[in-house]
Design a protein around this motif. Structure first.
Motif, mmCIF file in Angstrom:
data_model
loop_
_atom_site.group_PDB
_atom_site.id
_atom_site.type_symbol
_atom_site.label_atom_id
_atom_site.label_comp_id
_atom_site.label_asym_id
_atom_site.label_seq_id
_atom_site.Cartn_x
_atom_site.Cartn_y
_atom_site.Cartn_z
ATOM 1 N N UNK A 28 0.643 -1.259 -0.486
ATOM 2 C CA UNK A 28 0.219 -0.496 -0.075
ATOM 3 C C UNK A 28 0.938 0.790 -0.326
ATOM 4 N N UNK A 29 2.154 0.860 0.064
ATOM 5 C CA UNK A 29 3.280 2.055 0.083
ATOM 6 C C UNK A 29 3.598 3.301 -0.580
ATOM 7 N N UNK A 30 3.208 2.379 -1.823
ATOM 8 C CA UNK A 30 3.799 3.326 -2.953
ATOM 9 C C UNK A 30 1.922 4.111 -3.951
ATOM 10 N N UNK A 31 0.903 3.853 -3.928
ATOM 11 C CA UNK A 31 0.359 4.935 -3.831
ATOM 12 C C UNK A 31 -0.318 5.196 -2.315
ATOM 13 N N UNK A 32 -0.137 5.296 -1.954
ATOM 14 C CA UNK A 32 -0.639 6.242 -0.276
ATOM 15 C C UNK A 32 0.222 6.678 0.203
ATOM 16 N N UNK A 33 1.812 6.774 -0.023
ATOM 17 C CA UNK A 33 3.023 7.238 0.618
ATOM 18 C C UNK A 33 4.297 8.035 -0.050
ATOM 19 N N UNK A 34 4.842 6.183 -0.947
ATOM 20 C CA UNK A 34 6.050 6.895 -1.630
ATOM 21 C C UNK A 34 5.522 7.310 -2.575
ATOM 22 N N UNK A 35 5.068 7.751 -3.871
ATOM 23 C CA UNK A 35 4.755 7.395 -5.015
ATOM 24 C C UNK A 35 3.430 8.550 -5.238
ATOM 25 N N UNK A 36 3.794 9.285 -6.755
ATOM 26 C CA UNK A 36 2.425 9.676 -7.243
ATOM 27 C C UNK A 36 2.912 10.338 -8.347
ATOM 28 N N UNK A 37 1.658 10.523 -9.127
ATOM 29 C CA UNK A 37 1.673 10.877 -10.489
ATOM 30 C C UNK A 37 2.889 12.358 -10.576
ATOM 31 N N UNK A 38 4.106 12.537 -11.426
ATOM 32 C CA UNK A 38 4.509 13.304 -11.743
ATOM 33 C C UNK A 38 3.987 14.382 -11.819
ATOM 34 N N UNK A 39 2.711 14.859 -12.992
ATOM 35 C CA UNK A 39 2.567 15.989 -13.116
ATOM 36 C C UNK A 39 1.488 16.534 -11.398
ATOM 37 N N UNK A 40 1.371 15.421 -10.849
ATOM 38 C CA UNK A 40 0.219 16.579 -10.141
ATOM 39 C C UNK A 40 1.558 16.504 -8.224
ATOM 40 N N UNK A 41 2.776 16.306 -9.210
ATOM 41 C CA UNK A 41 4.164 16.826 -7.828
ATOM 42 C C UNK A 41 4.444 18.500 -8.245
ATOM 43 N N UNK A 42 4.036 19.154 -9.820
ATOM 44 C CA UNK A 42 4.493 19.676 -9.926
ATOM 45 C C UNK A 42 3.542 21.216 -8.542
ATOM 46 N N UNK A 43 3.568 22.346 -9.055
ATOM 47 C CA UNK A 43 2.912 23.395 -8.954
ATOM 48 C C UNK A 43 1.516 24.213 -9.643
ATOM 49 N N UNK A 44 0.656 24.532 -9.322
ATOM 50 C CA UNK A 44 -0.354 25.096 -10.368
ATOM 51 C C UNK A 44 0.250 25.445 -11.057
ATOM 52 N N UNK A 45 1.450 27.264 -10.529
ATOM 53 C CA UNK A 45 1.700 27.883 -11.671
ATOM 54 C C UNK A 45 2.287 26.664 -12.978
ATOM 55 N N UNK A 46 3.422 26.116 -12.397
ATOM 56 C CA UNK A 46 3.682 24.760 -14.224
ATOM 57 C C UNK A 46 3.314 24.280 -14.773
ATOM 58 N N UNK A 47 1.792 23.788 -14.016
ATOM 59 C CA UNK A 47 0.684 22.977 -14.779
ATOM 60 C C UNK A 47 0.285 23.941 -15.397
ATOM 61 N N UNK A 48 0.351 25.441 -16.188
ATOM 62 C CA UNK A 48 -0.008 25.930 -16.985
ATOM 63 C C UNK A 48 0.701 26.625 -18.229
ATOM 64 N N UNK A 49 -0.022 26.590 -19.794
ATOM 65 C CA UNK A 49 0.956 27.040 -20.428
ATOM 66 C C UNK A 49 0.262 28.617 -20.864
ATOM 67 N N UNK A 50 1.305 29.866 -20.530
ATOM 68 C CA UNK A 50 0.584 31.011 -21.673
ATOM 69 C C UNK A 50 0.717 31.257 -22.329
ATOM 70 N N UNK A 51 0.033 31.752 -22.950
ATOM 71 C CA UNK A 51 -0.635 31.631 -24.372
ATOM 72 C C UNK A 51 -0.746 33.458 -24.747
ATOM 73 N N UNK A 52 -1.183 34.162 -26.096
ATOM 74 C CA UNK A 52 -1.099 35.223 -26.621
ATOM 75 C C UNK A 52 -3.049 35.577 -26.080
ATOM 76 N N UNK A 53 -3.639 33.892 -26.712
ATOM 77 C CA UNK A 53 -5.129 34.612 -25.591
ATOM 78 C C UNK A 53 -5.591 34.552 -24.203
ATOM 79 N N UNK A 54 -4.331 33.555 -23.449
ATOM 80 C CA UNK A 54 -4.715 33.287 -21.920
ATOM 81 C C UNK A 54 -3.849 33.124 -21.262
#
Length: 536
Positions: free
Chosen positions: A27-53
């Protein structure tokens, strides 16, 4: 500690050990020791800036599994269908099934990539043995009869333990045929999210160019490389690309570096390839320049390795994924979580981090079994050599609590006792003043005086008394010795227990305690085993 308390304590320790080793550790990997890499990033790094927003980046969740390499008659050189081989296969299969269902599936991947080596002796198995091994493979990873999932996409690439190297392709062409009947074609292209994945049969890359399988693979590479590259590309190859000897593989690797080993038939390099650890240097360079991958996923090495290849089209990062099996020379089995970019932006631009990776480590099964062995030895020693006349654990606790209570009471009463002792050495005298008032005067007590004549008389008296007392004591001692000797002569000699009797009693006690411990924990262990083995 009395016998029944020791038995209860050992039973509890065994129960907790089994629950952790057979269930909680997974149970340790899914509960404590591991996670999807895109979820480990900050919310600001999960967005892409374009000319339209700003736009939220979406990812496809991919689980990558390498080298399950199911054990068979070729693994340990044991007789087929022997008990030892059956046990080895059962516990290895059970470990991977637990890892997949308890550690991988809770992440809810949308795609699963297998990087080859599904069987250990695949090319050398008969058709019946191959089907039996594939049935075990389906059971371990929860696949249907066609090797698919109903709610997830699954893709395979061949490994050297599945189809062999060049020498086997000419001797046993049926090996390729039965692989493709079960797992599909060996060279193909697919799109996951906004990324192209190019899967190749690495075992045929370095064969003789005029041979059919080798030319077939290179023709595929040539065809997919024609035209412009629109999406980022990932190369899937079981055998890693060429790397220099002793190349550093990064901090995630736990075993020593494996350098290139090549075996040919005959004594020259012109013979067919029997074994290789890496794709040849020239072939690796050609793949990098034609496919132009930004990312490479490989297996075969059974341990982690992350390196960067350089080509005229820029760097390409290769991740060699460790084996998921604890029986393949790696004490730290693992799998990879891969987040694949899957967003459509107005400008059709693609961010640099289109692929994010995270290595997830599984329980160290070898260490768990070692702890089982150590605990078994400690249990035997405790049941054999624990004192038979031990006091109750509850009695020891009560005694300890009583001592603590007395200690606290003595600390709090020390000041009061000191005041009382000081008052005992003084007396108080009433003094009356002329005006009729009265007050107390504290005076020390007078020590009694002893007259010198009385002292000398007492000393002489003591001399007489001591002499008489010494004489009486000697007479009483002689009398007691005579009485003791007479009584000892009348008493029969005491006979102690023989060593044989003590050993037998200890063995019986140990057997009784072990039986109770086993009666509690063996059903628990069997329940934990078959809970994960039976199809859900």
């Amino acid at each position: 500690m009395k016998q029944h308390e020791l038995t209860l304590l050992l039973s509890l320790i065994w129960a907790l050990t089994l629950l952790y080793g057979e269930m909680f550790a997974y149970w340790l990997p899914p509960l404590f020791t591991c996670s999807w890499p895109h979820l480990l990033r900050s919310s600001s790094s999960s967005t892409v800036q374009t000319d339209s927003g700003d736009y939220q980046v979406d990812y496809v969740k991919v689980a990558v599994i390498a080298d399950p390499q199911l054990m068979d008659k070729t693994s340990l050189h044991l007789p087929p269908k022997s008990l030892a081989l059956e046990l080895a296969e059962f516990y290895t299969d059970l470990n991977m099934r637990r890892s997949f269902f308890t550690s991988v599936l809770p992440f809810k991947p949308e795609v699963i990539l297998f990087l080859g080596d599904y069987f250990d002796g695949g090319p050398y198995l008969s058709d019946e043995e191959w089907k039996e091994s594939f049935s075990r493979f389906r059971h371990i990873f929860g696949l249907n009869a066609q090797g698919k999932y109903t709610d997830m996409q699954v893709y395979y690439i061949p490994g050297n333990h599945d189809i062999g190297y060049e020498i086997l392709h000419s001797l046993k062409p049926e090996v390729i045929q039965r692989y493709e009947e079960i797992f599909g074609i060996r060279n193909y292209k697919l799109m996951i999210g906004k990324v192209d994945f190019i899967a190749i049969d690495a075992q045929t890359l370095d064969g003789h160019p005029h041979k059919h399988l080798t030319s077939q693979t290179w023709d595929f590479v040539k065809n997919i490389s024609a035209g412009d590259v629109i999406h980022p590309r990932v190369l899937l190859t079981h055998i890693p690309l060429f790397r220099r000897d002793n190349t550093y593989c990064g901090p995630s690797r736990s075993s020593s570096i494996i350098n290139q080993r090549i075996q040919h038939t005959g004594n020259s390099n012109a013979g067919d390839i029997m074994y290789q650890d890496y794709v040849f240097e020239e072939s690796s360079k050609h793949l990098l320049e034609t496919i132009k991958p930004k990312f490479i996923l490989s297996g075969h090495d059974h341990d982690q390795c992350t390196i960067t290849h350089q080509s005229k089209f820029g760097p390409a990062t290769e991740h060699t994924v460790g084996t998921i099996s604890w029986q393949q020379g790696n004490l730290y089995p693992s799998f990879m979580l891969l987040s694949v970019y899957n967003s459509t932006l107005p400008t059709a631009s693609i961010p640099e981090e289109t692929l994010l990776t995270q290595i997830c480590y599984l329980p160290m099964q070898a260490h768990i079994y070692i702890w089982y062995t150590v605990l078994f030895v400690l249990t035997l020693l405790a049941t054999l050599f624990w004192p038979t006349s031990g006091t109750s654990l509850w009695h020891q606790f009560c005694t300890f609590f009583g001592h603590c209570k007395q200690l606290m009471a003595s600390i709090f009463s020390r000041s009061e006792t000191k005041d009382k002792d000081e008052d005992a050495n003084y007396e108080y005298e009433m003094m009356w003043e002329a005006d009729g008032s009265m007050h107390l005067v504290k005076k020390p007590l007078n020590a009694p005086t002893v007259n010198s004549n009385d002292r000398s008389l007492g000393e002489r008296g003591n001399v007489v008394m001591r002499s008489a007392a010494r004489k009486n004591t000697a007479q009483e001692a002689d009398l007691s010795v005579n009485v003791d000797m007479a009584s000892a002569a009348r008493m029969p000699p005491r006979t102690g227990k023989s060593k044989t009797t003590i050993i037998i009693q200890r063995l019986i006690r140990a057997l009784r305690m072990v039986t109770v411990i086993a009666a509690v924990n063996v059903p628990l262990y069997m329940m934990l085993l078959f809970k994960d083995w039976i199809d859900k």
